[in-house]
Write a protein that holds these residues in place. Structure first.
Motif, PDB file in Angstrom:
ATOM      1  N   ARG A  86       9.617  21.859  34.065  1.00 17.90           N
ATOM      2  CA  ARG A  86       8.703  21.538  35.168  1.00 17.90           C
ATOM      3  C   ARG A  86       7.624  20.562  34.703  1.00 17.90           C
ATOM      4  N   GLU A  87       7.098  20.800  33.497  1.00 21.76           N
ATOM      5  CA  GLU A  87       6.073  19.904  32.958  1.00 21.76           C
ATOM      6  C   GLU A  87       6.608  18.481  32.806  1.00 21.76           C
ATOM      7  N   LYS A  88       7.881  18.368  32.438  1.00 24.14           N
ATOM      8  CA  LYS A  88       8.501  17.069  32.222  1.00 24.14           C
ATOM      9  C   LYS A  88       9.026  16.451  33.520  1.00 24.14           C
ATOM     10  N   GLY A  89       8.917  17.180  34.619  1.00 25.02           N
ATOM     11  CA  GLY A  89       9.412  16.676  35.890  1.00 25.02           C
ATOM     12  C   GLY A  89      10.922  16.664  35.987  1.00 25.02           C
ATOM     13  N   LEU A  90      11.592  17.561  35.244  1.00 29.41           N
ATOM     14  CA  LEU A  90      13.054  17.623  35.244  1.00 29.41           C
ATOM     15  C   LEU A  90      13.499  18.750  36.184  1.00 29.41           C
ATOM     16  N   SER A  91      13.733  18.405  37.420  1.00 25.05           N
ATOM     17  CA  SER A  91      14.079  19.407  38.431  1.00 25.05           C
ATOM     18  C   SER A  91      15.563  19.745  38.453  1.00 25.05           C
ATOM     19  N   ASN A  92      16.362  19.063  37.629  1.00 24.49           N
ATOM     20  CA  ASN A  92      17.813  19.276  37.648  1.00 24.49           C
ATOM     21  C   ASN A  92      18.292  20.200  36.527  1.00 24.49           C
ATOM     22  N   ILE A  93      17.376  20.936  35.889  1.00 21.13           N
ATOM     23  CA  ILE A  93      17.759  21.897  34.856  1.00 21.13           C
ATOM     24  C   ILE A  93      17.756  23.303  35.448  1.00 21.13           C
ATOM     25  N   THR A  94      18.890  23.995  35.314  1.00 16.74           N
ATOM     26  CA  THR A  94      19.017  25.386  35.744  1.00 16.74           C
ATOM     27  C   THR A  94      19.217  26.258  34.516  1.00 16.74           C
ATOM     28  N   THR A  95      18.527  27.386  34.439  1.00 18.21           N
ATOM     29  CA  THR A  95      18.689  28.295  33.310  1.00 18.21           C
ATOM     30  C   THR A  95      19.592  29.461  33.692  1.00 18.21           C
ATOM     31  N   VAL A  96      20.432  29.870  32.742  1.00 17.79           N
ATOM     32  CA  VAL A  96      21.389  30.953  32.974  1.00 17.79           C
ATOM     33  C   VAL A  96      21.392  31.864  31.747  1.00 17.79           C
ATOM     34  N   ARG A  97      21.123  33.136  31.955  1.00 17.06           N
ATOM     35  CA  ARG A  97      21.174  34.091  30.845  1.00 17.06           C
ATOM     36  C   ARG A  97      22.606  34.612  30.709  1.00 17.06           C
ATOM     37  N   ALA A  98      23.213  34.333  29.568  1.00 15.89           N
ATOM     38  CA  ALA A  98      24.601  34.749  29.366  1.00 15.89           C
ATOM     39  C   ALA A  98      24.956  34.665  27.893  1.00 15.89           C
ATOM     40  N   SER A  99      26.014  35.364  27.528  1.00 12.82           N
ATOM     41  CA  SER A  99      26.587  35.279  26.196  1.00 12.82           C
ATOM     42  C   SER A  99      27.584  34.124  26.172  1.00 12.82           C
ATOM     43  N   VAL A 100      27.603  33.388  25.065  1.00 15.83           N
ATOM     44  CA  VAL A 100      28.528  32.252  24.971  1.00 15.83           C
ATOM     45  C   VAL A 100      29.982  32.710  24.979  1.00 15.83           C
ATOM     46  N   GLU A 101      30.219  33.955  24.612  1.00 17.83           N
ATOM     47  CA  GLU A 101      31.590  34.459  24.576  1.00 17.83           C
ATOM     48  C   GLU A 101      32.086  34.923  25.940  1.00 17.83           C
ATOM     49  N   ALA A 102      31.201  34.935  26.939  1.00 12.72           N
ATOM     50  CA  ALA A 102      31.592  35.353  28.295  1.00 12.72           C
ATOM     51  C   ALA A 102      30.759  34.566  29.294  1.00 12.72           C
TER      52      ALA A 102
END
Length: 256
Positions: A86-102
């Motif tokens: 948000r500080e960088k003005g990057l509105s196209n980043i979505t965060t997802v909590r997950a394990s890389v194996e699933a």
């Protein structure tokens, strides 16, 4: 306490989110510049930052991708990534909590993937690479950056010992030969592999992870007791600072 490995990872990195966002080692480097050049040429529609940590890959990728998904186990780390985005003005980043194996994504959901300094924390290395290949479209590019283990068992044992003492969530740094074999088995073809040396400032390296003092002393004890060849290989300095090998590998997703 009987905790799954994923909980150990989250416990290690959640409280240290700010430190990793601000870490000079993680926020800059020739590898990030090389990655940015690749993404700038590809201009992906849907990019994935696998094991996002402080989000430094996501911030770079989001400048050239339509969408960027930052995946990490730590909700605190992801909250920090969202705040910086948000500080960088990057509105196209979505965060997802997950394990890389699933990963919670469909097959072929992404046309670019990057994974930086994450794979040595994975409980199932080969499964993580298979998931990375699964969520990539055929022919798409991926970049993996990580510390690699020396081929010599003497040096490898020293590296794994100090890494684990510093960070309880550490699993293993893999040799270049293991990386090459695992990537091939997962369905990737290597088109570029570069290695470099990275100096780790010992006081900063341990402080960033809040390594307990007894573990810091144990690492120093191993360094003092190491053979001359081991000290020379890792360029161990009087204050404990040392050098490690870092690999940058660019691959393409092949037919599975």
């Amino acid at each position: 306490m009987n905790r799954p490995h994923e909980n150990v990872v989250e416990a290690q990195f959640g409280p240290r989110a700010k430190a990793y966002v601000e870490s000079a080692v993680h926020a800059d480097g020739e590898d990030l510049k090389a990655l940015e050049e690749i993404v700038a040429a590809i201009r992906p529609k849907n990019a994935l930052d696998l094991g996002a940590g402080g989000g430094h890959v996501s911030y770079r990728v989001a400048r050239f991708a339509d969408r960027a998904s930052a995946v990490d186990l730590s909700s605190e780390m992801l909250a920090a990534v969202s705040a910086i985005a948000r500080e960088k003005g990057l509105s196209n980043i979505t965060t997802v909590r997950a394990s890389v194996e699933a990963l919670p994504f469909a097959d072929g959901a992404f046309d670019f993937l990057a994974c930086r300094y994450s794979a040595h924390h994975w409980r199932h290395f080969d499964a993580g690479l298979r998931e990375a290949r699964r969520v990539l479209k055929k022919g798409s590019r991926a970049v993996f950056v990580d510390i690699y283990a020396p081929a010599s068992p003497l040096f490898d044992t020293h590296l794994q010992a100090v890494e684990l003492l510093r960070d309880a969530s550490h699993v293993r740094n893999y040799t270049l030969a293991k990386w090459a074999a695992a990537l091939s088995c997962a369905g990737f073809a290597i088109d570029r592999l570069q290695t470099s040396q990275l100096r780790m400032d010992f006081p900063i390296w341990t402080a960033r992870m809040r390594t307990p003092e007894e573990n810091v002393q144990a690492i120093r004890s191993l360094q003092f007791a190491a053979s001359g060849t081991t000290k020379a290989h890792f360029e161990i300095e009087s204050d404990g600072s040392f050098a490690i090998g870092v690999m940058f590998v660019s691959v393409k997703a092949e037919e599975r």
